[in-house]
Design a protein around this motif. Structure first.
Motif, PDB file in Angstrom:
ATOM      1  N   SER A  55     -83.766  47.573 -35.271  1.00  0.00           N
ATOM      2  CA  SER A  55     -83.970  48.364 -34.056  1.00  0.00           C
ATOM      3  C   SER A  55     -85.343  48.011 -33.489  1.00  0.00           C
ATOM      4  N   SER A  57     -88.042  47.642 -30.066  1.00  0.00           N
ATOM      5  CA  SER A  57     -88.393  48.247 -28.784  1.00  0.00           C
ATOM      6  C   SER A  57     -87.954  47.285 -27.674  1.00  0.00           C
ATOM      7  N   LYS A  59     -89.608  45.942 -25.394  1.00  0.00           N
ATOM      8  CA  LYS A  59     -90.600  44.875 -25.249  1.00  0.00           C
ATOM      9  C   LYS A  59     -90.371  43.784 -26.306  1.00  0.00           C
ATOM     10  N   GLU A  60     -90.083  44.207 -27.549  1.00  0.00           N
ATOM     11  CA  GLU A  60     -89.830  43.242 -28.619  1.00  0.00           C
ATOM     12  C   GLU A  60     -88.522  42.489 -28.386  1.00  0.00           C
TER      13      GLU A  60
END
Length: 193
Positions: A55, A57, A59-60
């Motif tokens: 899981s 973010s 942005k990642e």
């Protein structure tokens, strides 16, 4: 009766030596000490799911997708640029000294000059326009002579490789400044290839 239990066979007992059998059996039965407690089934499944599909973010996720696209693009470019015809064209263009590689900066300067001068004097604007056409003509002649020379070299070195697409590749590489060429030049200007 030891029909289904091999450990109760009388012949197995007689073949073993009689040297204190209780000590090694208890040592073998004791499990190794654990440092951490065993995770519950729910925790183990959650950890496995996290390893398989982490899981992240948003942005990642975008950073990973960008890196994957860049890697794929680099792989495709490397595959396309490694054909023998393109390798020979690149080395030929990079070893050539000519007017074509300076065409872009010269044309940019004459364009800026013509924009500034055209508001002051029409005669000067006509002169700058003639200079621009002269540069186009000089670059065209340079590219024509390069292509003729390259075709002879290509027929000599790679007779079975077709010339399809190499003219556009040569023009595109030749009109770029040397430091902006991708992939980077492997030979110096004036080198024999």
């Amino acid at each position: 009766m030891g029909l289904f239990r091999p450990y109760e066979r009388p012949e197995a007992e007689s073949s073993e030596p009689e040297s204190n059998p209780a000590e090694p059996a208890t040592a073998a039965r004791q499990p190794a000490r654990k440092e951490t407690p065993t995770p519950s089934r729910r925790e183990a499944e959650a950890a496995r799911r996290e390893r398989m599909n982490p899981s992240l973010s948003p942005k990642e996720v975008k950073a990973r997708e960008r890196a994957a696209r860049a890697a794929l693009r680099d792989e495709r470019v490397a595959k396309a640029e490694s054909t023998p015809g393109k390798l020979l064209v690149r080395d030929f263009v990079d070893s050539h000294k000519g007017a074509a590689q300076w065409s872009m900066p010269i044309l940019m300067i004459t364009l800026a000059f013509s924009l500034v001068v055209s508001s002051f004097s029409t005669d000067t604007a006509v002169l700058v326009t003639a200079l621009t056409y002269g540069i186009f003509l000089l670059v065209g002649i340079d590219l024509f002579l390069m292509w003729r020379k390259y075709k002879r070299l290509h027929a000599e070195r790679l007779p079975k490789v077709p010339l399809k697409g190499l003219l556009g590749y040569m023009i595109n590489r030749a009109i770029n400044l040397r430091r902006l060429r991708m992939p980077a030049p492997r030979v110096k200007p004036g080198d024999q290839i």
